[in-house]
Design an enzyme around this catalytic site. Structure first.
Site, PDB file in Angstrom:
ATOM      1  N   LYS A  91      -0.002  -3.686 -19.442  1.00 57.22           N
ATOM      2  CA  LYS A  91       0.412  -4.672 -18.438  1.00 57.22           C
ATOM      3  C   LYS A  91       1.141  -5.856 -19.090  1.00 57.22           C
ATOM      4  CE  LYS A  91      -1.414  -2.687 -14.775  1.00 57.22           C
ATOM      5  NZ  LYS A  91      -2.024  -1.472 -15.306  1.00 57.22           N
TER       6      LYS A  91
HETATM    7  C1  LIG Z   1      -1.097  -0.135  -8.922  1.00 53.29           C
HETATM    8  C2  LIG Z   1      -2.360  -0.220  -9.715  1.00 53.29           C
HETATM    9  N1  LIG Z   1      -3.518  -0.440  -9.069  1.00 53.29           N
HETATM   10  C3  LIG Z   1      -4.688  -0.545  -9.720  1.00 53.29           C
HETATM   11  C4  LIG Z   1      -4.767  -0.420 -11.084  1.00 53.29           C
HETATM   12  C5  LIG Z   1      -6.100  -0.456 -11.744  1.00 53.29           C
HETATM   13  O1  LIG Z   1      -6.250  -1.370 -12.763  1.00 53.29           O
HETATM   14  P1  LIG Z   1      -7.282  -1.076 -13.953  1.00 53.29           P
HETATM   15  O2  LIG Z   1      -6.710   0.003 -14.790  1.00 53.29           O
HETATM   16  O3  LIG Z   1      -7.364  -2.397 -14.653  1.00 53.29           O
HETATM   17  O4  LIG Z   1      -8.580  -0.719 -13.328  1.00 53.29           O
HETATM   18  C6  LIG Z   1      -3.598  -0.195 -11.811  1.00 53.29           C
HETATM   19  C7  LIG Z   1      -3.649  -0.086 -13.270  1.00 53.29           C
HETATM   20  O5  LIG Z   1      -3.110   0.722 -13.942  1.00 53.29           O
HETATM   21  C8  LIG Z   1      -2.375  -0.077 -11.113  1.00 53.29           C
HETATM   22  O6  LIG Z   1      -1.230   0.196 -11.767  1.00 53.29           O
END
Ligand SMILES: Cc1ncc(COP(=O)(O)O)c(C=O)c1O
Length: 372
Positions: A186
């Site tokens: 990110k």
């Molecule tokens: C669109 C979207 N939603 C939710 C998430 C979930 O985040 P995390 O991986 O921190 O749980 C991501 C992460 O890759 C994402 O790209």
């Protein structure tokens, strides 16, 4: 002698001594969890996105899940979301028994088409999870109008979009609660982590309780006023985040520069569709650089060449409704969301990160051109 080629990774975090210093400070303080660094990180992040309240959590998924709990989503409630997203955009409400209803995406923006969302509303609809895919802001005002008209909760999955702007204001500032995520690919990373920003003090207090095993503001460590989770972020993690917030402007600028360079290098290659450019209302925060190729065969040809040449890639993004567990659970099949399915068959993420340099991008462009 054969010249050695340098691999180009898909992504790479952007950290320096400042993060080391802040993490060390926390380690030496002995306040590793529920300490003051969490508050500092939350305040810095909230200010950055123009929201009054922020609650740091252990991941973006955890943040989305908490917003689904806060919205009261329960068994049988339908929730409309995007098929062209990461699985967590749907999993967050499936955990609570919510039923996914996928609204197809707009071919240009890759975000949910508001007309498809409107058409998907039924008496069982409880909420909309709006995604800003690849950091490009979704049609928030139109989605909000639909939500208001039908009395639905609107949750913003801005996990990929920290720093993006919609109608002149940063995502997070518009009103609906939003989640940002901090996995190492990110814009801002804490290793693992996320944050929920909200404009309601009441919701903020609820989120802080839910992430902390349902403990209340008052009462002891072993008193639980509601069913909660351990979705806390540690202070070590928050220290990393603080260092990253300090350099967020620099990070966003470097990523935008790298994206511009790709635009110049790839613009002339036949068969490569570039990411949608910004307009007055939508200013992207560059998360990944995803191009569309003519078809799946072309994509696989490029992938085979990338593999040989040590160039990172990913088939961003498969359609959520066609994931094996979704097919099995709900019986979803091909044809449900044709635009998303078409994109899924031919979109490809190229190496993209904050410190990406021109010579690496030139190599990616050269290899891509020769493969096509
Ligand atoms: C669109 C979207 N939603 C939710 C998430 C979930 O985040 P995390 O991986 O921190 O749980 C991501 C992460 O890759 C994402 O790209």
């Amino acid at each position: 002698m054969k010249q050695e080629v340098r691999p180009v990774p898909l992504s790479s975090p952007y950290l320096d001594e400042r993060e080391e210093e802040l993490v060390l400070e926390v380690l030496r303080s002995g306040r590793l969890s529920l300490g003051p660094t969490i508050d500092r990180f939350e305040e810095a992040l909230a200010e950055r996105v123009g929201a009054p309240y922020a609650a740091a959590v252990s991941s973006g998924t955890a943040g989305l899940h908490l917003l689904c709990v806060a919205a009261g989503i329960g068994p049988g409630d339908e929730v409309i979301t995007s098929p062209y997203s990461f699985a967590a955009s749907a999993n967050c409400f499936v955990y609570e028994g919510g039923v996914p209803v996928f609204a197809d995406v707009d071919r240009r923006t890759l975000n949910m088409d508001p007309d498809a969302v409107r058409a998907a509303v039924t008496p069982q609809t409880k909420a909309i999870v709006a995604v800003d895919i690849y950091g490009y802001p979704c049609e928030l005002d139109e989605l909000r109008a639909i939500a208001d008209e039908h009395g639905l909760a609107l949750i913003q999955d801005s996990c990929e979009a920290l720093g993006a702007r919609y109608r002149g204001e940063p995502l997070g500032s518009h009103g609906p609660s939003a989640v940002f995520a901090f996995y190492p690919n990110k814009q801002l990373t804490t290793g693992e982590g996320g944050v929920v920003v909200t404009h309601s003090e009441e919701e903020w207090r609820l989120l802080r309780s839910l992430r902390n095993q349902g403990r209340g503001d008052e009462g002891g460590w072993l008193e639980h006023v509601r069913l909660g989770f351990n979705y806390r972020m540690s202070d070590v993690t928050a220290a990393l985040g603080l260092g990253q917030v300090e350099k967020l402007d620099e990070i966003l600028a470097l990523r935008a520069e790298a994206a511009t360079r790709y635009g110049e290098l790839l613009g002339g290659i036949d068969g490569v569709e570039l990411p949608l450019a910004d307009d007055e209302e939508h200013v992207r925060s560059w998360f990944v650089y995803v191009v569309a190729l003519p078809d799946n065969a072309a994509r696989e040809r490029v992938i085979a060449t990338f593999e040989r040449e040590g160039i990172g890639f990913n088939r961003y993004l498969p359609s959520i409704h066609l994931q094996p567990y979704m097919r099995e659970r709900y019986g979803f099949r091909e044809g449900l969301c044709p635009v998303s399915e078409d994109l899924s068959s031919r979109t490809l993420a190229l190496p993209f990160f904050t410190g990406l340099e021109r010579d690496a991008q030139e190599r990616v462009a050269d290899v891509l051109r020769s493969a096509l």
